[in-house]
Design a protein around this motif. Structure first.
Motif, PDB file in Angstrom:
ATOM      1  N   PRO A  97      12.587  85.538 -36.005  1.00 30.76           N
ATOM      2  CA  PRO A  97      12.826  86.698 -34.926  1.00 30.76           C
ATOM      3  C   PRO A  97      13.973  86.186 -33.742  1.00 30.76           C
ATOM      4  N   THR A  98      14.265  84.977 -33.515  1.00 36.81           N
ATOM      5  CA  THR A  98      15.274  84.695 -32.771  1.00 36.81           C
ATOM      6  C   THR A  98      16.099  83.434 -33.250  1.00 36.81           C
ATOM      7  N   SER A  99      17.270  83.291 -32.653  1.00 39.78           N
ATOM      8  CA  SER A  99      18.119  82.132 -33.104  1.00 39.78           C
ATOM      9  C   SER A  99      18.059  81.307 -32.003  1.00 39.78           C
ATOM     10  N   ASP A 100      17.415  81.383 -30.936  1.00 35.94           N
ATOM     11  CA  ASP A 100      17.311  80.583 -29.814  1.00 35.94           C
ATOM     12  C   ASP A 100      16.752  79.174 -30.270  1.00 35.94           C
ATOM     13  N   TYR A 101      17.562  78.270 -31.005  1.00 37.43           N
ATOM     14  CA  TYR A 101      16.956  77.093 -31.525  1.00 37.43           C
ATOM     15  C   TYR A 101      18.095  76.150 -31.140  1.00 37.43           C
ATOM     16  N   TYR A 102      17.815  74.676 -31.405  1.00 36.78           N
ATOM     17  CA  TYR A 102      18.536  73.560 -31.573  1.00 36.78           C
ATOM     18  C   TYR A 102      18.606  73.408 -33.049  1.00 36.78           C
ATOM     19  N   GLU A 109      25.647  64.921 -45.992  1.00 37.37           N
ATOM     20  CA  GLU A 109      24.647  65.575 -45.183  1.00 37.37           C
ATOM     21  C   GLU A 109      23.199  65.202 -46.024  1.00 37.37           C
ATOM     22  N   ASN A 110      22.284  65.423 -45.326  1.00 33.90           N
ATOM     23  CA  ASN A 110      20.889  65.218 -45.911  1.00 33.90           C
ATOM     24  C   ASN A 110      20.261  66.465 -46.044  1.00 33.90           C
ATOM     25  N   PRO A 111      19.623  66.821 -47.212  1.00 29.03           N
ATOM     26  CA  PRO A 111      18.805  68.290 -47.236  1.00 29.03           C
ATOM     27  C   PRO A 111      17.649  68.272 -46.007  1.00 29.03           C
ATOM     28  N   PHE A 112      17.285  67.135 -45.473  1.00 32.21           N
ATOM     29  CA  PHE A 112      16.342  67.281 -44.344  1.00 32.21           C
ATOM     30  C   PHE A 112      17.062  67.834 -43.042  1.00 32.21           C
ATOM     31  N   CYS A 113      16.422  68.700 -42.476  1.00 35.75           N
ATOM     32  CA  CYS A 113      17.006  69.130 -41.092  1.00 35.75           C
ATOM     33  C   CYS A 113      15.987  69.999 -40.548  1.00 35.75           C
ATOM     34  N   PHE A 114      16.353  70.237 -39.159  1.00 33.28           N
ATOM     35  CA  PHE A 114      15.057  71.075 -38.594  1.00 33.28           C
ATOM     36  C   PHE A 114      15.687  71.916 -37.382  1.00 33.28           C
ATOM     37  N   LEU A 115      14.929  72.917 -37.044  1.00 39.40           N
ATOM     38  CA  LEU A 115      15.234  73.576 -35.611  1.00 39.40           C
ATOM     39  C   LEU A 115      14.017  73.363 -34.745  1.00 39.40           C
ATOM     40  N   SER A 116      14.581  73.133 -33.362  1.00 43.19           N
ATOM     41  CA  SER A 116      13.718  72.904 -32.312  1.00 43.19           C
ATOM     42  C   SER A 116      13.843  73.812 -31.303  1.00 43.19           C
ATOM     43  N   GLU A 117      12.649  74.202 -30.621  1.00 42.63           N
ATOM     44  CA  GLU A 117      12.776  75.110 -29.500  1.00 42.63           C
ATOM     45  C   GLU A 117      13.554  74.395 -28.390  1.00 42.63           C
ATOM     46  N   HIS A 118      12.900  73.127 -28.044  1.00 42.58           N
ATOM     47  CA  HIS A 118      13.503  72.231 -27.002  1.00 42.58           C
ATOM     48  C   HIS A 118      14.575  71.416 -27.465  1.00 42.58           C
ATOM     49  N   GLU A 119      15.598  70.772 -26.676  1.00 43.86           N
ATOM     50  CA  GLU A 119      16.527  70.279 -27.523  1.00 43.86           C
ATOM     51  C   GLU A 119      16.212  68.930 -28.164  1.00 43.86           C
TER      52      GLU A 119
END
Ligand code: GLA
Length: 739
Positions: free
Chosen positions: A197-202, A239-249
């Motif tokens: 719902p949001t793109s407010d991620y790092y 690039e590694n296929p592992f990645c993530f999104l985080s709310e805080h930086e």
């Protein structure tokens, strides 16, 4: 668990901590209503979705507010966006019909809910043995819903599999495209679409190059599309296929984090598109560059599993879930017994050895406490440099008496391992001279041009080529008593024309190469169940879940300088358990043996240097490492729980704690030139606050509570050697104490 609300067509996937909610809307599409912390009461998600839409009308049948049929609602978050209609977001699956159209309109037709996770044909899959005797390997801790959609324009079916683990905050997704009609061409076959719902991620991703693998980069998602991936024929250094999104930086303890990985080893891609309404549209899977797949009548294509991990406890919540999932549900080779303390000949001998020099190496390795002696590159064909003999997997009898070496190693009580690079061939080899058509090339004139490290890719899309290599490796593993294989892959893929496939199937080659890699690894694992396989690709160029399925550990990087390794291992461990990270102490000059030992202990641990040249003091340092390894490594590092404490411009630090919290090892690597302060407070995590621990640095006892709340306090002695200075490590071992 999966709860299906028949009345509202809502599927709620949940466990103790997380919920994933999807629903079949008025257009027979599958919408994603929610992904996040566990919702005990899911009634409001549906209501929130419907009131958020424009153009609402009352769908009598479902008694729900849904958009007018035919009107695209940009607010719908979907499990699958059709290609070619008004929804312009990336579709995860693009198909060209016989008439040339690429328009699809998949509509829900049925679903099935079951225990277990569906193993995917020819692909490594979570909770599935390679030899798929049983349809479901483990039914107890994971539930799956399979949704079937039918294309309104062609006789095509799309299956989406969504699984949830009961004991881990993990969602697994994949697609199957099933063709019941005329021949079609798949132009894209990703494994997932995820609409948030949001793109407010790092966005955290791990890029680099050889000797500098998996450096964490953090980007704030703004308005531009972000794309990462590999077209190097392997998951890649880049690039590694592992990645993530985080709310805080960058918080290890707080906030929402969504982790991604792919159970695959070949070309891959992820594209993140922030939408005008600030939602985030993500597609992820096998790269669509140079990819097409011809799907005949009654054929299916399965995409690899995409893994989503959810944490509302910051980055470490996600990391620890990935670590457990990889150890408990992915690795299929025996991996829970203590990993062998390994000696590898490469950085000591390179290609230049004799039987006698290796016998001497083995004696020294034994003295250092080694369990497994590995002969790396240079033992086969006429290989005295990297310019020849890949593809000729016969022992160079003039150079080495392999039986004698193996007997000696075994008599010393160590196991023996050998290096292979099965997917490659040197132009200067018997194999290439006999079968130039076995290499991947540019086509037509079979002219190959992009030679790298004097080697070419073999065409592992062809069973004929795979068998030519299999026969040779099988013969070596049968004749010699070999306990371990290091499987290398030392160049990226270039041209990928195959002489074995017609023009229309050339777009299948890159995926078929990866399937060929899995096939041969799986076959050898089955034929030689006692052999332990380790992965490698010019260091860490194929560090991924596809490889870890077969090989419980992977050589992490050719960079063995302690200071570089500390960072590479730290960042790698955000997505992969320490027991997967193969790390050796080498003769690299930049750091002291103490630093290199301390850093290497936070991985599988081993040695890789000329042991006959070691100074006595250095040998003592290595023996210290072997002793720590023997006493703590299995419980604390291999099977322990890892906490990342900090990685800033001053230092990086982590702690691994045994499952029963009775032992821990904490590492701090100092990056700053001078002690930035004569004081340093080291706040730990993961300890039992009620236990007391003996700190092996000062032989005093502290409570877990104190070490976590107040921290361990250093005060450098300004007259002597500072404890905490650039390039140095502090290794703190803690053991439960009754005092
Ligand atoms: C790669 C590996 C090294 C070593 C050499 C041998 O570079 O990463 O560990 O095995 O190949 O050629």
């Amino acid at each position: 668990m999966i709860h299906f609300d028949r009345e509202n067509n809502v599927f709620h996937f949940f466990n103790e901590h997380i919920s994933y909610v999807v629903y079949i809307d008025g257009f027979n599409r599958l919408e994603t209503l929610y992904f996040g912390e566990r919702l005990k009461d899911d009634r409001d998600v549906l209501q929130a979705r419907t009131t958020a839409n424009e153009n609402l009308y009352l769908d009598k049948k479902m008694n729900l507010l849904t958009p007018y049929p035919g009107d695209f609602s940009p607010h719908s978050r979907l499990e699958y966006s059709d290609h070619g209609e008004m929804d312009k977001r990336d579709s995860p699956i693009v198909i060209r019909n016989e008439n040339g159209s690429t328009y699809t309109a998949f509509e829900y037709v049925r679903h099935k809910i079951y225990h277990g996770i569906k193993p995917l044909p020819d692909l490594p899959s979570l909770d599935a043995p390679w030899k798929r005797d049983e349809p479901f390997y483990n039914r107890d801790h994971v539930d799956t819903a399979e949704f079937v959609f039918r294309d309104v324009t062609a006789n095509l079916y799309l299956h989406e599999f969504i699984s949830i683990y009961r004991d881990k905050d993990v969602i697994v997704k994949s697609f199957q495209v099933e063709n019941k009609g005329k021949k079609v061409q798949l132009l894209r076959a990703f494994s997932l679409q995820l609409d948030l719902p949001t793109s407010d991620y790092y966005f955290h991703h791990f890029s680099g190059e050889q000797n500098r693998e998996r450096k964490e980069h953090i980007e704030k998602i703004s308005h531009s599309v972000l794309e990462i991936g590999s077209n190097y024929g392997r998951s890649s250094h880049q690039e590694n296929p592992f990645c993530f999104l985080s709310e805080h930086e960058n918080s290890y303890t707080d906030g929402e984090v969504i982790g991604f990985n792919l159970v695959y080893s070949g070309n891959w891609k992820m594209r993140l598109s922030p939408e005008p309404d600030r939602s985030l549209h993500i597609v992820y899977g096998i790269s669509d560059e140079d990819f097409t797949w011809v799907l005949g009548k009654n054929e299916s294509f399965y995409t690899p599993e995409a893994v989503l991990v959810y944490s509302h406890n910051g980055i470490d919540g996600m990391s620890q879930t990935f670590h457990r999932l990889i150890r408990e549900n992915l690795m299929t080779a025996p991996h829970t017994e203590s990993r062998p303390l390994l000696f590898n000949s490469w950085e000591g001998a390179y290609f230049y050895f004799t039987t006698d020099s290796l016998l001497e190496y083995a004696d020294h390795a034994k003295e250092l406490g080694v369990d497994l002696f590995v002969l790396d590159d240079g033992w086969f064909g006429k290989r005295d440099s990297d310019t020849s003999s890949l593809g000729d997997w016969t022992v160079n009898q003039e150079k080495i008496d392999l039986h004698r070496l193996i007997d000696h190693v075994h008599q010393l009580g160590m196991r023996f391992g050998l290096w292979f690079e099965p997917e490659m061939v040197s132009p200067n080899s018997e194999l290439f001279r006999a079968h130039p058509e076995y290499v991947l090339g540019m086509g037509e004139n079979k002219d190959w041009s992009s030679l790298t490290r004097s080697q070419l890719w073999l065409d592992f899309s062809s069973p004929v080529v795979i068998e030519a290599i299999h026969k040779q490796i099988h013969a070596i593993l049968s004749e010699y008593s070999i306990d371990y294989v290091k499987w290398d892959n030392n160049r990226a893929m270039g041209e990928h024309f195959s002489n074995f496939y017609p023009a229309e199937k050339q777009g299948e080659i890159t995926h078929r190469l990866t399937l060929g890699y899995f096939h041969l690894l799986g076959q050898l694992r089955e034929e030689f169940p006692g052999v332990f396989f380790e992965g490698c690709a010019s260091g860490g160029g194929r560090f991924d879940l596809g490889t870890l399925y077969f090989c419980p550990q992977i050589w992490c990087s050719d960079d063995t300088i302690g200071s570089m390794r500390a960072t590479i291992q730290y960042d790698t461990s955000l997505g992969y358990p320490l027991s997967a990270i193969s790390s050796h102490v080498s003769a690299a000059l930049d750091d002291s043996y103490r630093t290199k030992v301390d850093v290497a202990l936070f991985g599988t641990y081993g040695y890789e240097m000329n042991p006959t040249k070691l100074q006595d003091a250095d040998k003592e340092e290595l023996k210290r490492g072997s002793e720590i390894y023997r006493t703590y490594h299995h419980n604390v590092i291999q099977e322990g729980v890892l906490y990342h404490l900090a990685d800033n411009d001053l230092y990086s630090s982590m702690i691994s704690v045994s499952q029963d919290q009775s032992q821990a090892m904490a590492l701090c690597f100092c990056k700053r030139t001078r002690p930035y302060s004569y004081q340093f407070t080291w706040k730990l995590r993961g300890l039992d606050p009620k236990k007391r621990y003996l700190c092996h640095l000062d032989h005093k006892t502290y409570s877990g509570e104190y070490l976590m709340k107040a921290g361990y306090h250093f005060c450098n002695d300004s007259y002597g050697e500072p404890l905490f200075q650039r390039g140095k490590t502090l290794l703190m071992i803690l053991t439960e104490s009754n005092y």
